[in-house]
Structures are given as structure tokens and as C-alpha cells.
Design a protein around this motif. Structure first.
Motif: not given
Length: 132
Positions: A82-90
Motif C-alpha cells: 500500500g505504501i509502495i503504491t502510494l509512492l508510485h502514485q506520488q
């Protein structure tokens, strides 16, 4: 003897042997660190993971296990993903914004060059009043 036990041995309510695999990575002053890791992976799995690794990377592995367990405790469904996905989105959002700004700069630069070229041409047009 009780005060020298590592967080793992305190949590497991056992004596901490001198060669305890947990003591270098789970100090007694941070019991929550082991509690998270133990809850997600279990003590025997943690011990196996650490024993199977070379000594010089065990610290990083313990840090990684803790971080992953901590993320899983905060978000049981997605965890670190979830954190990795959020960072990719950012990152994607920042790249998109950068592209838009670069396009705006290119348009403004082209406009400034056109205006400069036009101004240069106007300056070289002979004055009509001088000819009369």
C-alpha cells in the motif's frame, strides 16, 4: 539477569542465552519492535531467517522485518505494498506536473522568442517620417 534480557526473550518469557540470535537486533529498550515482528512472522520463523543470513546483513534484515510487520499492523490488507503504491502514485503525479510545467515553459519561451524576433524586425523598419 532479568535486566539483560533482549526484547524477544522478555516477550517469550525465557532466559536470554549469551548467543541469543535476537539480542543484537531486538534490544530490551524497544519491546514493541519484537512484538510486531513476532505477531506477523512468529519467533521461530524470525530465528530461522536470521540464522540463514550472513551476520553482516542480519541487522538490515531485522530492520526490514520490523518495517514490514509495522506496515502490516497499520494496514493488514496492503501492508508495505500500500505504501509502495502510494509512492508510485506520488511519483507519477509529480512527473505529470513536471511535464505540464515543461510544456508551459516551452510555450512561453517560444512566445518570447517570437515577440523578440518581431520587436527586432520593427526596430529595423525605416522611419517613414525621415524619408519625407
Amino acid at each position: 539477569m532479568t535486566s539483560t534480557r533482549c526484547a524477544a526473550c522478555k516477550h517469550l518469557r525465557r532466559r536470554c542465552p549469551p548467543d541469543c540470535i535476537f539480542s543484537p537486533y531486538f534490544p530490551s529498550d524497544n519491546p514493541q519492535r519484537f512484538a510486531y515482528v513476532h505477531r506477523i512472522y512468529g519467533a521461530s520463523n524470525i530465528a530461522k531467517i536470521l540464522q540463514d543470513l550472513p551476520v553482516h546483513i542480519r541487522g538490515e534484515a531485522a530492520d526490514s522485518l520490523y518495517y514490514e510487520a509495522h506496515c502490516r499492523m497499520k494496514d493488514p490488507i496492503h501492508g508495505c505494498v500500500g505504501i509502495i503504491t502510494l509512492l508510485h502514485q506520488q511519483i507519477y503525479n509529480a512527473q505529470t506536473q513536471l511535464s505540464k510545467i515543461q510544456a508551459e515553459i516551452a510555450v512561453l519561451s517560444a512566445k518570447a522568442q517570437t515577440e523578440s524576433h518581431y520587436q527586432h524586425q520593427v526596430e529595423h523598419v525605416p522611419n517613414v517620417d525621415e524619408n519625407f
